[in-house]
Design an enzyme around this catalytic site. Sequence first.
Site, mmCIF file in Angstrom:
data_model
loop_
_atom_site.group_PDB
_atom_site.id
_atom_site.type_symbol
_atom_site.label_atom_id
_atom_site.label_comp_id
_atom_site.label_asym_id
_atom_site.label_seq_id
_atom_site.Cartn_x
_atom_site.Cartn_y
_atom_site.Cartn_z
ATOM 1 C CB SER A 9 79.273 -14.447 13.859
ATOM 2 O OG SER A 9 78.443 -13.760 13.044
ATOM 3 C CB CYS A 45 79.659 -6.521 17.637
ATOM 4 S SG CYS A 45 78.309 -7.623 17.673
ATOM 5 C CD GLU A 79 77.549 -16.730 11.116
ATOM 6 O OE1 GLU A 79 77.368 -15.547 11.501
ATOM 7 O OE2 GLU A 79 78.436 -17.068 11.003
ATOM 8 C CD GLU A 84 77.128 -12.194 16.336
ATOM 9 O OE1 GLU A 84 77.646 -11.424 15.663
ATOM 10 O OE2 GLU A 84 77.116 -12.468 17.443
ATOM 11 C CD GLU A 137 87.093 -5.887 4.955
ATOM 12 O OE1 GLU A 137 88.040 -5.309 4.061
ATOM 13 O OE2 GLU A 137 87.205 -6.340 5.925
ATOM 14 C CD GLU A 144 83.531 -2.343 12.150
ATOM 15 O OE1 GLU A 144 82.837 -1.331 12.644
ATOM 16 O OE2 GLU A 144 83.415 -3.438 12.384
ATOM 17 C CE LYS A 200 82.197 -0.539 16.228
ATOM 18 N NZ LYS A 200 81.619 -1.718 15.506
ATOM 19 C CB CYS A 231 80.823 -0.645 23.631
ATOM 20 S SG CYS A 231 80.870 -1.840 22.562
#
Lengths: 587, 158
Positions: free
Chosen positions: A332, A312, A289, A286, A379, A374, A371, A516
């Site tokens: 990102s 994230c 990037e 990241e 993908e 996720e 999560k 978090c």
Amino acid sequence: METVKLTIDNKHIEVPKGTTILQAAKQAGINIPSLCYMNLPHLDQEHKPGSCRVCLVEIPGKRTLVPACVIKCTEGMEVLTHSMRALNARRTVVELLLSDHPKDCLICPSSGNCELQKLSITMGIREISTVEHAAVSTYRKDASPALLRDMDKCVMCRSCETVCNEIQTVGALSAINRGFMAVVAPAFEQDLTDSPCTFCGQCVAVCPTGALTAVDNTSHVMRALADPNKYVVVQTAPAVRVALGEEFGYQPGTPVTGKMVAALRALGFNKVYDTDFAADLTIMEEGSELLDRITRYLNGDKSVRLPILTSCCPAWVNFFETNYPDMLDVPSTARSPQQMFGSIAKTYMADKLGVKRENMVVVSVMPCIAKKYECQREEFKVDGDPDVDYSLTTRELAHLIKIGNIDFQSLKDEDYDRHMGESTGAAVIFGATGGVIEAAARTAYELFTGKKLEKVDFEELRGLEGIRTATVDFNGTPIHIGIAHTLGNARKLLDGIKQGMYNFHAIEIMACPGGCIGGAGQPLHRGTDVALKARMAALYKEDFNMPIRKSHENSEIIELYEKFLGKPLSEKSHKLLHTHYFSHPKQ
Amino acid sequence: MKKFELNDCHKKTIKEICESFGNKRSELINILHTTQEHFGYLPESVQLEIALNLKISLASVYGVVTFYSFFTMIPKGKYPISVCLGTACYVRGAEKIVETLEKELKIKVGQVTEDGKFSLDCLRCIGACGLAPVMMIGEEVHGRLEPEMISDIIKKYE
């Protein structure tokens, strides 16, 4: 300031005008039970629908009892919080709430964490005399990949609705219907999966009962651990280590990293790794990037999309896919640390260990409910096999340790396994709002200027304010940074950018209050920010005490690039560590 | 039933209604009231358009619509039928009339026929107790009803 004098249970007190009886009693050290009341001072949100009537108190001379959460103190007021009349009324209220509530407390996911259960215990309710044969609610259960909605257990406090609409501005939940039919649901009673729900889980964090809970994966993990053909590895997120202790009687903010690693090994995990390793990897990708975009922009390339947004946080990803489908090229493309870990574990690490991909099970321990969703995204699967098989919350790990009959407090500290277990201070602070961007700044500064960063601490990026802005000096080039936590603040920041109010190079967004550390999978704190602040302080202290505090100096990361990935943003990196986003406009 | 799809003209109407109440969240009930007067009911697409105009969640609009029994998500038929269930009509067999209507139209109370022609509702006393049992179809009153008469009366409207 104008004040009023009153007595509560014969205690004389003076409070600012406008104070409610409940607040005044609290100041005087008198506890009035409540159920629907929720105060989130750090988010500037006081929720007092006055609907549960559990906080009824007596004002002598007044015909009716009054709810302490909404009635304001007046001059000379006399309040009795535990007169026989008030106690009896409260008891009846709780009995009525229990009358149509399922009585399966022994096996309820919220057992031991339920406010209604606590009230019932405190009041010593052993039978429900008010209604003998009352019908028990039978609303259909709504199971999503991350959240469960069991409206039979809803007491209509509507805290979830306030969090979902006012704080997160997601607007998935609202109270619908009336009377006994009343429940909290998405529009047209569609499933959460079809609603704009981001699975941030903040509704779960404030639900006083078992109406909204997280999907429980502990049994899946136990089955994998018991299977001799499976090689089970686990990763633990940065925010877990400073909160897990709370489930075992430690003060909030007590780091229990060593004991946690020991407990996981005792549970039978073949390898215990650190998500912090993957956080350092995230910074490499990241951060590169970010540098690439800024360098191209400074060189006059007008096609560059700035600001770059962090990616994230899975609830945040869901939020922009749903609400900002026109901005999908802005965040990102770096995957979250959880997914980077899974991807590297099932390729590089599986090779190193000589384990076949199909035999490896990757478990993650996260402070997060989103999560769980996720890791099930298509993908992040290879031929149907997910990079991360199961995601557990901090609370689930605590359960697993208790199920495993492990005496947590007496465990000796152990260290993570090598090759995906080393981490830096930069990775540790991922768990707090502002931490990811600070970690990125540490690495980006050195890569951009080619100079050594002398002052590693970017204090201007820290804190608990909802939206923060700061400018970091990259050796003469000012880099403008924005930070937001909670999705409501994210929306404010994004709308501001659309209107041209801000001019940022980079923005960090986390869906949960405090980042978090305030995730919905953490030990529940329902309303107080004491735990949040303690966890945050603990993370920065861990960072300060780390020998290495910049991601690009992590020796295992350097080794990973040398032996496997090549360099950041390489073709292999793109395949394994980056992703793309989808447009999911939902209402 | 076919989904009600909004055209630009519908959208303009809803926008104007919302604007006439200052696009205020606190005016949601009044906005729903006026919109229902215009469309006859509040289908999903209309609720979504209101939510977008007021910048509030669709769930919260739906929450208000389902809370108040005045609001309906089911359209009224071209000929709305209301059967009186007041005391006088009730004792003279209004319930049988409702049953016959339900059988004849193949719908339940509160529903609308597939072709959108008839909707069936009940109400309490229309002040024509002398004609009990009575029902209204649109603005017309039909009195001294017997279950056998229903089929013929309905045919007149087809």
